[in-house]
Design an enzyme around this catalytic site. Structure first.
Site, mmCIF file in Angstrom:
data_model
loop_
_atom_site.group_PDB
_atom_site.id
_atom_site.type_symbol
_atom_site.label_atom_id
_atom_site.label_comp_id
_atom_site.label_asym_id
_atom_site.label_seq_id
_atom_site.Cartn_x
_atom_site.Cartn_y
_atom_site.Cartn_z
ATOM 1 N N THR A 89 0.806 -1.223 0.000
ATOM 2 C CA THR A 89 0.000 0.000 0.000
ATOM 3 C C THR A 89 0.834 1.266 0.000
ATOM 4 O OG1 THR A 89 -0.104 -0.045 2.390
ATOM 5 C CG2 THR A 89 -1.917 -1.085 1.204
ATOM 6 N N THR A 165 5.394 -5.028 3.731
ATOM 7 C CA THR A 165 6.478 -5.114 4.714
ATOM 8 C C THR A 165 6.625 -6.502 5.340
ATOM 9 O OG1 THR A 165 4.982 -4.293 6.431
ATOM 10 C CG2 THR A 165 6.377 -2.680 5.315
ATOM 11 N N ASP A 166 5.576 -7.327 5.314
ATOM 12 C CA ASP A 166 5.629 -8.599 6.047
ATOM 13 C C ASP A 166 6.805 -9.477 5.626
ATOM 14 O OD1 ASP A 166 3.441 -7.908 7.508
ATOM 15 O OD2 ASP A 166 2.328 -9.771 7.121
ATOM 16 N N LYS A 242 12.222 -7.629 10.247
ATOM 17 C CA LYS A 242 11.090 -6.874 10.783
ATOM 18 C C LYS A 242 10.928 -7.285 12.238
ATOM 19 C CE LYS A 242 6.302 -5.543 9.804
ATOM 20 N NZ LYS A 242 5.095 -5.764 8.992
#
Lengths: 428, 624
Positions: A89, A165-166, A242
């Site tokens: 997004t 981002t995952d 992350k």
């Protein structure tokens, strides 16, 4: 009554007029009222008059044209940056009538969503995928690597990959192994979706483009360095993880400071007319400079690699399914251990030709299986120590090594793309 | 101009209210942080952010929003050990707080509203930095309610449950600092229909709504916790939104004065049209004032500024006409000049004055070709501001010929208003996808007893006099009072401590806000158990206000009221009688009242009056 119709709904003496939204369910009609609010009205208790059909075209026709390349130029002298989308997004717009968020892909779309990018570079836009990053597959890494290769070959001075981002760290690692690059390849994304004014997409995208214009020709990941909109960190694609579910500064380099930081306001201002914003970037270590390496692509992968975590009390049967794997990465405890009763199983796998590499769930620090008996037994069983390679990176590396190097077991014990450091230097 | 002279019906007064009330819930609307306010000095970390309002084909920003958002303005947020990542926009919101939903439904029910079947949380774009996300979360909860006033019913159009914005702390060079403590406190917004027809009715409606809100016992009290906006128009005037009315008692006056302002502006417009008035081109008139003795103008010119002017043909005498107490048409022009950075304007209706001479006025009129029937307005400031400000004033003067402009105005302490900004456009809203819709259950609403009903009950059941009953019922310690009575404390005693004693202590500069509810209850219990005399309550509460960490028992010790048993009381009283043996011998019981005072002074609340009186009687009796 269909989504997009303007209706009058009476329910228990209350009358509402509005447009029917697609979020309506069998229980509730969801209306957007003229004042902007949405409300759900009990379908059974309501009587509906359709006032006007198809007031708004609600259908989502925003499906991107896979593989299409779009270009947007601001001036001959500007560097060319390729913007490659995989979904996510970072560039999306919201339909204020329906609230539907649509991901945007062409160069113009991205510029419309992040107008601050205008004038910094000439852009080529390209779509590789439109997926949620948790649905990432090794085949898409291959398509992505090929697309990046083609873009660089076509003259791109830098590449920015827009990614959810995952699993961004896995894709960045994959490209680190698959590509030798003479220009920067910078992954970026957003932790707050682009449909909100507070999204981190603008700062991340601007910083990523400035990193792509700069001198460090590696596969990098560019995201917020703190909770503030003050600077981004540039992480090496094989050393990043992350580490937070929601914060803007979720990504961290493990075992060291990030490779570099970018002061946002300086980068934004210095790079606005196409110049390189070198003053904005502070490198903490040596890096591969632009043009040092010749472009090369080795995109073969063997996806038959599993990453398994050992935890106390686990059922040994959980490792039965590893029979078909060509490679196994174990995320062991401490220095790289598992329950001693599992060691024969590891030996069995190795004896059957599976490459088994040991990493640690400590994340910080390197594996050392020579200290305790368990470790020595594991070495005897045939595992290879992956040093301080991160477990996720090790998985991607083994997929690549199985397909590209003669002795993958040996390769797991040395650095191919900055994923395994030579020595442990205290850094905090 | 007597404002009482207006015939509101004939003028076609239409007014409506918008009331914003913070709820006093345990936690915030979308996270588990407490709803407590903090001091900026207590902040333990700060974050800085930018907001990037995006335009989509449908999401055009309206004028008011754009006026708020200057490019690249930085926002700094003060965070506390009582705020979390949700306020920082670094974690998704939780589901809607259940307590806030219950209170909002109670309020909707008291306002006779229909509760929406399924609530959808919306994001309302707010880009002035007061929300870290760039939007305010808001949901429509109630519709179509009504309250009664003595002048007829007033409809309640909607009730919104939303999150309070962050408190603006200050502006600094290039940015604005906000405090995150207030962000996310549940807030209800109640909008009436345009049904109000007189200033008195506006006040009565606001009071009625205020009483209903307080009846829940779960609304915040104190400055800034309730804000009223008043919308006012008269038939020939225009809709004006007046923001930020803090005091209920001011509402009628504000409506009255706004009607006055609009009606004067209508008169002025008629007169201007009759005179065929017009506004000329703005121009630089710096040369007129080259040698001026005016401090304001001379000062601006000394700093490299200019003087700009606009001729207002046919305006003579009208610019200086009063439209509200101490506010003239000229003041309205001045407000617009101020919004553009100038200190204000001068105009010929008030000149010569402020060091501007007759000759300069004549030269000014000459310079802009203005005759005796005309007026001239001037601005002195740095060149850019002087240009912008005089244009803004000229634009406002143009509007004066047409009538009353629609706008948002700011309430002053005097009940007058000043220009704030254009009316906001329709709010830009889209769904908050992080929060699932809620289906409230109206059958579970527990309608609270109204404060008006409480006042009656306190008088009838507890035998409080009407004044004290009303004080307690409307006071902020009403729930505490009820709790005290529930545990068997004498209602009159509890009421008088919570109202009279607390008021007395506050007058003596005791920080009564430090006294926790639990402390009050403990003090009540100690009195009930005869561990503390009623006369000692003041002293113990004073100690607790100064040292809130003490227990009530420790506070008794600290106040020097501890450890006195009946034996000691008798000893002290006997001592007093002994010292005054002659008087006792002479007057017998006649000495009682004099000695009673002396005993009480010596015991300083260590024993209650009844005991002292009994013992004293006995001791005197022994000697007479």
């Amino acid at each position: 009554m269909n989504p997009g119709d303007r209706v009058r709904v009476e329910r228990g003496g209350t009358t509402n007029e509005g447009v029917v939204l697609p979020s309506s369910t069998s229980d509730h009609i969801v209306l957007k009222l003229d004042g902007g609010y949405n409300i759900g009205i009990d379908r059974e208790a309501a009587s509906v008059d359709v006032l006007e059909t198809d007031v708004h075209d609600i259908d989502d026709d925003g499906e991107p044209d896979d593989g299409a390349v779009s270009e947007i130029e601001f001036g001959d002298e500007l560097p060319t940056i390729s913007l490659i989308s995989t979904g996510g997004t970072i560039a999306s717009t919201v339909d204020y009538r329906t609230g539907a968020v649509t991901a945007q892909f062409t160069a113009e779309d991205v510029l419309r969503a992040v107008p601050e990018l205008a004038g910094r570079a000439n852009y080529r836009g390209r779509v590789v995928a439109n997926i949620l990053s948790e649905n990432m597959e090794p085949t898409i890494w291959q398509e992505l690597a090929t697309a990046v290769y083609e873009e660089i070959e076509a003259g791109a001075d830098g590449v920015v990959v827009m990614h959810g981002t995952d699993t961004m760290q896995y894709s960045a690692a994959a490209l680190s192994f698959m590509l030798n690059t003479p220009v920067p390849i910078v992954f970026t994304g957003s932790q707050r979706s682009a449909d909100r004014p507070s999204s981190d997409n603008v700062m991340n995208a601007v910083s990523a483009v400035e990193a792509a214009k700069a001198d460090c020709a590696e596969v990098l990941l560019c995201m917020h360095a703190s909770a503030s909109d003050d600077r981004c960190a540039l992480h090496r694609g094989t050393r990043v993880r992350k580490n937070h579910t929601s914060r803007r500064d979720a990504f961290e380099t493990i075992g060291n400071k990030p490779l570099a930081t970018i002061e946002y306001e300086t980068a934004r201002d210095d790079g606005a007319d196409g110049d390189a914003a070198d003053d904005a970037i502070t490198f903490n270590r040596e890096y591969a400079a632009r043009g040092e390496t010749d472009l090369a692509l080795s995109d073969d992968l063997n996806p038959a690699v599993e990453l398994v975590k050992f935890t106390p009390g686990m059922d040994p049967a959980a490792w039965d399914y590893l029979d078909d794997a060509d490679g196994v990465i174990i995320e062991g405890t401490g220095l790289g251990h598992i329950h001693t009763e599992l060691i024969p199983r590891v030996k069995e796998l190795v004896d059957n030709g599976t490459v088994v590499a040991m990493t640690s769930q400590c994340l910080e620090g390197r594996v050392c299986d020579r200290v305790y008996d368990t470790g020595r037994d594991l070495l005897d069983a045939g595992i290879v120590e992956a040093g301080d390679t991160l477990p996720g990176t090790a998985k991607v590396k083994l997929m690549w090594a199985l397909a590209n190097v003669g002795n993958p077991t040996e390769a797991m014990g040395r650095s191919l793309a900055g994923e395994l450091t030579e020595e442990s230097q205290p850094w905090q | 101009m007597s404002s009482d002279a207006y015939d509101y019906e004939a003028l076609g007064l239409i007014a409506g209210l918008e009331i914003h009330q913070q709820l006093d819930t345990e936690t915030k609307l979308f996270c588990e942080s407490p709803t407590d306010l903090r001091e900026p000095e207590e902040s333990d970390r700060t974050i800085t952010r930018f907001l990037h309002p995006t335009k989509s084909e449908l999401g055009e920003l309206d004028d008011a929003a754009l006026e708020e958002s200057r490019v690249d303005r930085e926002f700094e947020y003060l965070a506390y050990d009582s705020t979390c990542l949700v306020e920082e926009d670094d974690e998704p919101p939780t589901e809607v707080d259940g307590e806030a939903l219950d209170v909002a439904m109670q309020i909707a029910s008291l306002l006779d509203m229909e509760i929406v079947d399924q609530l959808h949380v919306m994001r309302k774009l707010v880009i002035d930095g007061s929300n870290t996300s760039g939007f305010q979360r808001s949901m429509l909860l109630g519709q179509e309610g009504e309250i009664q006033t003595s002048e007829g019913p007033v409809s309640i159009v909607d009730l919104l449950l939303e999150e309070e914005s962050a408190q603006r702390v200050e502006e600094y060079d290039g940015g604005v600092r906000y405090s995150l403590d207030r962000l996310g406190i549940p807030l209800v917004e109640i909008g009436t229909g345009p049904d109000i027809r007189s200033p008195e009715q506006a006040k009565e409606a606001a009071k009625r709504i205020g009483m209903l809100l307080r009846s829940t016992g779960t609304v915040k009290r104190g400055l800034g916790t309730i804000r009223q906006d008043v919308n006012v128009s008269i038939e020939e005037g225009a809709r004006v939104e007046i923001k930020g009315v803090q005091a209920l008692d001011q509402i009628d006056e504000i409506v009255r004065l706004e009607v006055g302002r609009q009606s004067e502006l209508v008169d002025i417009a008629e007169e201007l049209q009759a005179r065929d008035a017009s506004v000329g081109d703005t121009q630089d008139v710096t040369t007129v004032f080259e040698d001026t003795d005016s401090g304001v103008i001379g000062g601006a010119l000394g700093d490299g500024g200019t003087v700009t002017a606009v001729p207002l043909y046919g305006f003579d005498g009208l610019v200086g006409r009063e439209i509200q107490p101490d506010r003239r048409l000229g003041t309205e022009l001045s407000d617009h000049a101020k919004r553009n950075g100038a200190g204000g304007i001068f105009h010929t209706d008030e000149l010569p004055a402020y060091g501007v001479t007759d000759e300069e006025v004549a030269a000014l009129r000459d310079a802009v070709d203005a005759g005796d029937d005309d007026a001239v307005a001037i601005v002195a400031a740095d060149p850019e501001t002087a240009d912008l400000a005089i244009e803004a004033a000229a634009e406002r003067a143009e509007t004066a010929i047409e009538g009353v402009p629609e706008e948002t105005r700011d309430a002053t302490d005097e009940g007058t208003t000043r220009y704030l900004r254009p009316l906001p456009g329709a709010a830009r809203m889209y769904p908050e996808t992080d929060v699932p819709p809620v289906e409230p259950d109206p059958s579970e609403i527990d309608e609270p007893e109204l404060l008006t009903e409480k006042v009656d009950r306190y008088q009838e059941v507890f035998d409080l006099d009407s004044g004290l009953a009303e004080q307690v019922a409307y006071g902020r310690r009403m729930p505490l009072f009820e709790e005290a009575v529930d545990r068997g404390i004498d209602p009159t005693f509890a009421a008088s401590v919570l109202e009279s004693t607390v008021t007395e202590l506050r007058r003596d500069d005791v920080a009564v806000e430090n006294i926790a509810d639990a402390h009050f209850l403990a003090v009540f219990d100690l009195v009930a158990d005869d561990e503390l005399a009623k006369e000692g309550v003041n002293d113990v509460l004073t100690v607790l206000a100064e040292q809130p960490d003490l227990t009530a028992e420790a506070a008794i010790e600290e106040a020097g009221l501890g450890g006195v048993d009946d034996e000691e009381v008798r000893e002290i009283i006997a001592g007093v009688v002994e010292r005054n043996a002659d008087q006792v011998a002479e007057e017998g019981m006649g000495a009682f009242s004099g000695l009673m005072g002396e005993c009480m002074a010596e015991l300083r609340g260590k024993a209650d009056g009844d005991t002292v009186s009994d013992v004293l009687r006995e001791e005197i009796g022994k000697r007479s």
